[in-house]
Every structure is written in C-alpha cells, then in structure tokens.
Write a protein that holds these residues in place. Structure first.
Motif, PDB file in Angstrom:
ATOM      1  N   PHE A  24       0.832  -1.202   0.000  1.00  0.00           N
ATOM      2  CA  PHE A  24       0.000   0.000   0.000  1.00  0.00           C
ATOM      3  C   PHE A  24       0.869   1.256   0.000  1.00  0.00           C
ATOM      4  CE2 PHE A  24      -2.588  -3.315   1.996  1.00  0.00           C
ATOM      5  CZ  PHE A  24      -3.725  -3.268   1.205  1.00  0.00           C
ATOM      6  N   LYS A  25       1.937   1.237   0.796  1.00  0.00           N
ATOM      7  CA  LYS A  25       2.838   2.403   0.833  1.00  0.00           C
ATOM      8  C   LYS A  25       3.573   2.571  -0.494  1.00  0.00           C
ATOM      9  CE  LYS A  25       6.789   4.485   3.160  1.00  0.00           C
ATOM     10  NZ  LYS A  25       6.209   5.830   2.975  1.00  0.00           N
ATOM     11  N   ILE A  26       4.039   1.462  -1.070  1.00  0.00           N
ATOM     12  CA  ILE A  26       4.762   1.538  -2.341  1.00  0.00           C
ATOM     13  C   ILE A  26       3.845   2.084  -3.437  1.00  0.00           C
ATOM     14  CG2 ILE A  26       5.866   0.144  -4.139  1.00  0.00           C
ATOM     15  CD1 ILE A  26       6.823  -1.724  -1.870  1.00  0.00           C
ATOM     16  N   THR A  27       2.605   1.595  -3.474  1.00  0.00           N
ATOM     17  CA  THR A  27       1.648   2.062  -4.481  1.00  0.00           C
ATOM     18  C   THR A  27       1.366   3.550  -4.326  1.00  0.00           C
ATOM     19  OG1 THR A  27       0.610  -0.130  -4.460  1.00  0.00           O
ATOM     20  CG2 THR A  27      -0.628   1.644  -5.489  1.00  0.00           C
ATOM     21  N   LYS A  28       1.209   3.994  -3.071  1.00  0.00           N
ATOM     22  CA  LYS A  28       0.957   5.416  -2.820  1.00  0.00           C
ATOM     23  C   LYS A  28       2.166   6.261  -3.211  1.00  0.00           C
ATOM     24  CE  LYS A  28       0.138   8.729   0.927  1.00  0.00           C
ATOM     25  NZ  LYS A  28       1.400   9.448   0.751  1.00  0.00           N
ATOM     26  N   ASP A  29       3.369   5.825  -2.820  1.00  0.00           N
ATOM     27  CA  ASP A  29       4.566   6.619  -3.106  1.00  0.00           C
ATOM     28  C   ASP A  29       4.867   6.692  -4.601  1.00  0.00           C
ATOM     29  OD1 ASP A  29       4.836   7.056  -0.436  1.00  0.00           O
ATOM     30  OD2 ASP A  29       6.450   5.619  -0.123  1.00  0.00           O
ATOM     31  N   LEU A  30       4.467   5.671  -5.356  1.00  0.00           N
ATOM     32  CA  LEU A  30       4.681   5.686  -6.800  1.00  0.00           C
ATOM     33  C   LEU A  30       3.667   6.565  -7.527  1.00  0.00           C
ATOM     34  CD1 LEU A  30       5.533   1.928  -7.529  1.00  0.00           C
ATOM     35  CD2 LEU A  30       7.108   3.883  -7.527  1.00  0.00           C
ATOM     36  N   GLY A  31       2.638   7.008  -6.801  1.00  0.00           N
ATOM     37  CA  GLY A  31       1.636   7.885  -7.394  1.00  0.00           C
ATOM     38  C   GLY A  31       0.620   7.185  -8.268  1.00  0.00           C
ATOM     39  N   VAL A  32       0.490   5.852  -8.118  1.00  0.00           N
ATOM     40  CA  VAL A  32      -0.460   5.104  -8.947  1.00  0.00           C
ATOM     41  C   VAL A  32      -1.674   4.629  -8.148  1.00  0.00           C
ATOM     42  CG1 VAL A  32       1.324   4.351 -10.549  1.00  0.00           C
ATOM     43  CG2 VAL A  32       0.814   2.952  -8.543  1.00  0.00           C
ATOM     44  N   PRO A  34      -5.252   4.876  -6.290  1.00  0.00           N
ATOM     45  CA  PRO A  34      -6.455   5.712  -6.323  1.00  0.00           C
ATOM     46  C   PRO A  34      -6.634   6.442  -4.991  1.00  0.00           C
ATOM     47  CG  PRO A  34      -7.031   3.396  -6.103  1.00  0.00           C
ATOM     48  CD  PRO A  34      -5.566   3.445  -6.362  1.00  0.00           C
ATOM     49  N   TRP A  35      -7.491   7.432  -4.983  1.00  0.00           N
ATOM     50  CA  TRP A  35      -7.655   8.283  -3.806  1.00  0.00           C
ATOM     51  C   TRP A  35      -8.042   7.480  -2.563  1.00  0.00           C
ATOM     52  CZ3 TRP A  35      -6.361  12.833  -2.046  1.00  0.00           C
ATOM     53  CH2 TRP A  35      -7.041  13.363  -0.948  1.00  0.00           C
ATOM     54  N   ASN A  36      -9.017   6.602  -2.699  1.00  0.00           N
ATOM     55  CA  ASN A  36      -9.478   5.824  -1.544  1.00  0.00           C
ATOM     56  C   ASN A  36      -8.357   4.959  -0.961  1.00  0.00           C
ATOM     57  OD1 ASN A  36     -12.065   6.860  -1.653  1.00  0.00           O
ATOM     58  ND2 ASN A  36     -12.849   5.199  -2.949  1.00  0.00           N
ATOM     59  N   LEU A  37      -7.485   4.450  -1.830  1.00  0.00           N
ATOM     60  CA  LEU A  37      -6.371   3.629  -1.354  1.00  0.00           C
ATOM     61  C   LEU A  37      -5.348   4.478  -0.607  1.00  0.00           C
ATOM     62  CD1 LEU A  37      -5.274   0.758  -1.313  1.00  0.00           C
ATOM     63  CD2 LEU A  37      -4.038   1.270  -3.422  1.00  0.00           C
ATOM     64  N   MET A  38      -5.131   5.722  -1.062  1.00  0.00           N
ATOM     65  CA  MET A  38      -4.209   6.616  -0.356  1.00  0.00           C
ATOM     66  C   MET A  38      -4.741   6.944   1.042  1.00  0.00           C
ATOM     67  SD  MET A  38      -2.529   9.243  -3.136  1.00  0.00           S
ATOM     68  CE  MET A  38      -4.038   9.930  -3.817  1.00  0.00           C
ATOM     69  N   VAL A  39      -6.049   7.188   1.130  1.00  0.00           N
ATOM     70  CA  VAL A  39      -6.654   7.469   2.437  1.00  0.00           C
ATOM     71  C   VAL A  39      -6.545   6.236   3.333  1.00  0.00           C
ATOM     72  CG1 VAL A  39      -8.798   8.049   3.637  1.00  0.00           C
ATOM     73  CG2 VAL A  39      -8.203   9.224   1.501  1.00  0.00           C
ATOM     74  N   PHE A  40      -6.795   5.059   2.754  1.00  0.00           N
ATOM     75  CA  PHE A  40      -6.680   3.812   3.523  1.00  0.00           C
ATOM     76  C   PHE A  40      -5.260   3.628   4.044  1.00  0.00           C
ATOM     77  CE2 PHE A  40      -5.458  -0.673   3.630  1.00  0.00           C
ATOM     78  CZ  PHE A  40      -6.355  -1.163   4.571  1.00  0.00           C
ATOM     79  N   HIS A  41      -4.283   3.945   3.211  1.00  0.00           N
ATOM     80  CA  HIS A  41      -2.889   3.825   3.661  1.00  0.00           C
ATOM     81  C   HIS A  41      -2.627   4.731   4.852  1.00  0.00           C
ATOM     82  CE1 HIS A  41       1.451   3.732   3.762  1.00  0.00           C
ATOM     83  NE2 HIS A  41       1.467   5.039   3.626  1.00  0.00           N
ATOM     84  N   CYS A  42      -3.071   5.979   4.765  1.00  0.00           N
ATOM     85  CA  CYS A  42      -2.824   6.918   5.862  1.00  0.00           C
ATOM     86  C   CYS A  42      -3.510   6.482   7.155  1.00  0.00           C
ATOM     87  CB  CYS A  42      -3.300   8.318   5.461  1.00  0.00           C
ATOM     88  SG  CYS A  42      -2.261   9.103   4.205  1.00  0.00           S
ATOM     89  N   GLN A  43      -4.700   5.895   7.045  1.00  0.00           N
ATOM     90  CA  GLN A  43      -5.448   5.524   8.238  1.00  0.00           C
ATOM     91  C   GLN A  43      -5.049   4.165   8.794  1.00  0.00           C
ATOM     92  OE1 GLN A  43      -9.708   6.504   6.862  1.00  0.00           O
ATOM     93  NE2 GLN A  43      -9.690   6.969   9.043  1.00  0.00           N
ATOM     94  N   ALA A  44      -4.685   3.219   7.926  1.00  0.00           N
ATOM     95  CA  ALA A  44      -4.514   1.844   8.390  1.00  0.00           C
ATOM     96  C   ALA A  44      -3.137   1.258   8.106  1.00  0.00           C
ATOM     97  CB  ALA A  44      -5.599   0.959   7.764  1.00  0.00           C
ATOM     98  N   SER A  45      -2.765   1.166   6.831  1.00  0.00           N
ATOM     99  CA  SER A  45      -1.531   0.436   6.518  1.00  0.00           C
ATOM    100  C   SER A  45      -0.281   1.161   7.010  1.00  0.00           C
ATOM    101  CB  SER A  45      -1.431   0.164   5.013  1.00  0.00           C
ATOM    102  OG  SER A  45      -1.424   1.360   4.278  1.00  0.00           O
ATOM    103  N   GLN A 115      -6.565  14.969  -4.697  1.00  0.00           N
ATOM    104  CA  GLN A 115      -5.405  15.572  -5.326  1.00  0.00           C
ATOM    105  C   GLN A 115      -4.431  14.469  -5.730  1.00  0.00           C
ATOM    106  OE1 GLN A 115      -3.304  17.843  -2.126  1.00  0.00           O
ATOM    107  NE2 GLN A 115      -4.977  17.093  -0.855  1.00  0.00           N
ATOM    108  N   THR A 116      -3.423  14.833  -6.496  1.00  0.00           N
ATOM    109  CA  THR A 116      -2.477  13.836  -7.003  1.00  0.00           C
ATOM    110  C   THR A 116      -1.663  13.211  -5.882  1.00  0.00           C
ATOM    111  OG1 THR A 116      -2.289  15.096  -9.055  1.00  0.00           O
ATOM    112  CG2 THR A 116      -0.603  13.413  -8.642  1.00  0.00           C
ATOM    113  N   TYR A 117      -1.222  14.045  -4.951  1.00  0.00           N
ATOM    114  CA  TYR A 117      -0.412  13.549  -3.834  1.00  0.00           C
ATOM    115  C   TYR A 117      -1.104  13.887  -2.527  1.00  0.00           C
ATOM    116  CZ  TYR A 117       3.208  12.960  -0.382  1.00  0.00           C
ATOM    117  OH  TYR A 117       3.887  12.567   0.738  1.00  0.00           O
ATOM    118  N   LEU A 118      -1.101  12.956  -1.604  1.00  0.00           N
ATOM    119  CA  LEU A 118      -1.751  13.156  -0.309  1.00  0.00           C
ATOM    120  C   LEU A 118      -0.730  13.045   0.813  1.00  0.00           C
ATOM    121  CD1 LEU A 118      -4.266  13.408   1.534  1.00  0.00           C
ATOM    122  CD2 LEU A 118      -4.458  10.911   1.420  1.00  0.00           C
TER     123      LEU A 118
END
Length: 288
Positions: A24-32, A34-45, A115-118
């Motif tokens: 989840f962190k790798i996917t978020k850091d690569l910028g690929v 989706p928004w809901n997954l970025m929020v999930f990473h910040c809250q959980a993973s 936004q593109t980056y969270l």
C-alpha cells in the motif's frame, strides 16, 4: 533457546505484518494509487507499518539481551529466562503498541479535496495530530530503552569475551556469543538509528513547529530514505532466524543441500552449548 524461539516467532509475526502493509505504501509513493487507497494507507496500513517496526525493535532487543543472559547464570538472569516471563513480555509489547497506535486509525479525519499527492498529516484534525505527536514520542522512548538494552548487552558480551582469553574453552564460547550479539546489534543500529535521528524533527515539521518549506522538504526526504533502511531489516531477519533457530536452519539445509557441509560443525557447537547450559535451561526447553 526456548526463549529465543518465542522472540523469533514474534519477530516473524512483525515481519509478516510489514510485508502485508508495504504494498500500500509503495503504491501510494509511486503515485499510482487511487484516492481511496491513499486514504486507507494513511489511516490503516501506515499505522500497521509502524506497529511492525517497533515490534521488531523490541524483539530484536530481547533476542540480543537473551543471547547474553544465556551465559550469565545468576539467579536474576535465570528468572528473566523463564518461558512464562518471555510470553508475558511479548504480550505486553503487542498490547502496548496496539494501545499507542490504534487510536491513530480510529480518530476522526478531515474531508480533503482529491489531489495527485496526499500528505497523511493533512488528513488529521487537531486531536489526531496531537495524538500522532504523542505516539511518536512514546515510540521514541521505546526505541531508546531497547537501544539501551542492546548497548548494555553488547558491551557486557565483549567484556566477558576479554575476561575469558586465558581459558580456551570459555574463550571459544564467549567468542561465539559476542559474535552473535554484535551481528544482531549492528543490524539493529544500521536499520533503526538513522530513522530515529530524523523522526523527531520531521514530527515537529508535521505539527507546524518547523515552518520553513525547504527544511520541511529535506526532513521529509530524510525520513523516507531512513525509513527505507528500517524496512531493510526484513533482509537481515532471515539471517538471524538461520543463526539462532535450529529447526529453521535444518529446513534451509534440506532445501539447499550445498549448505550441508556445515551440519556436523553446527551439531557439535549446539551440543557444546547444551552441555554448558544449567539445569534450569533443560527444564525451560522441556516446558516448550
């Protein structure tokens, strides 16, 4: 050895948690992501990553300390090597980490425009940000205590090695213990010390106590690069399992027969270690 197995199993659980959360962190850091997954990473993973990180710190410190205590046959050290104490200590570590970390998942977050980056801190309300800051300092206290235990055990192991130079039998055993303690301690220092040097000032930047934009960018890059070093302990842990856990070592040798040349030597070393253990150690292994 029974205690080492308990701590190694808990270390393995921490590593598995990290492996589950890392994608989840790798996917978020690569910028690929989706928004809901970025929020999930910040809250959980992201929180799961830090639970795994500090569990690994605690159990590596326990392994280093236990490795030294195997050679220190005082009444107090034997009590610390009881199986029930190791299980209780492991349970306390997990409960403490969950108590500190889980509120970061449960506390309310802001509604932020997509936004593109969270930045995860931008999601946090004031109460969430304050708890996050408290979490960082509590985990820093855990790290400092684990580091103190690691430093003391490593120093005492080296002192024992130097005192036993005159006795060949004691020298061989002390050298083996000092080498294992030093190897795990070096992996501990390499993985976790750089991250914690950067972590506190980065947290101050998150809480807006540091406001300079360029400084905040440098701290972010420093935090991410040193966090990568911390994650690399996943590469060191299999070596620790191989060295300290006989069943794991035998399984690997069955899978890779080319390592079988060392089996006889290891069997002799293990037999020698067992002969040097006090009676209570045999009772502990039976209890396992």
């Amino acid at each position: 050895r029974c205690l080492a197995s308990i701590y190694l199993i808990n270390l393995l659980v921490a590593d598995l948690l990290l492996l589950l959360a890392l994608p989840f962190k790798i996917t978020k850091d690569l910028g690929v992501a989706p928004w809901n997954l970025m929020v999930f990473h910040c809250q959980a993973s992201a929180v799961t990553i830090y639970i795994s990180l500090y569990a690994s710190i605690a159990f590596l410190a326990f392994i280093i300390t236990d490795r030294y205590l195997q050679e220190c046959h005082t009444v107090r050290s034997l009590r610390l090597q009881e199986v029930g104490f190791a299980r209780l200590l492991s349970l306390v570590v997990w409960l403490l980490l969950l108590l500190i970390m889980v509120p970061n998942m449960a506390l309310p977050i802001k509604q932020v425009k997509e936004q593109t980056y969270l930045s995860c801190s931008s999601l946090k309300k004031d109460i969430s940000l304050h708890w996050h800051t408290l979490t960082v300092f509590l985990c820093m206290a855990l790290f400092l205590n684990a580091s103190a235990a690691t430093l003391i055990s490593s120093t005492l192991a080296v002192k024992k090695l130097l005192r036993s130079r005159s006795d060949p039998k004691l020298w061989a055993n002390a050298r083996r213990v000092a080498a294992s303690v030093a190897a795990v301690a070096l992996a501990y220092v390499f993985s976790f010390v750089p991250y914690h040097v950067v972590r506190t000032p980065y947290t101050l930047a998150q809480t807006k106590l540091i406001t300079d934009c360029e400084t905040k960018k440098r701290l972010f890059l420093g935090k991410e690069s040193t966090l990568l070093l911390s994650v690399l302990h996943l590469c060191f842990d299999p070596l620790i399992f191989f060295y300290l856990n006989a069943p794991f070592r035998h399984t690997i040798r069955k899978l890779f027969p080319c390592l079988g040349n060392h089996a006889i030597r290891d069997a002799k070393e293990e037999a020698a270690e067992e002969m040097m253990q006090p009676a209570t150690s045999a009772q502990q292994e039976a209890a396992c």
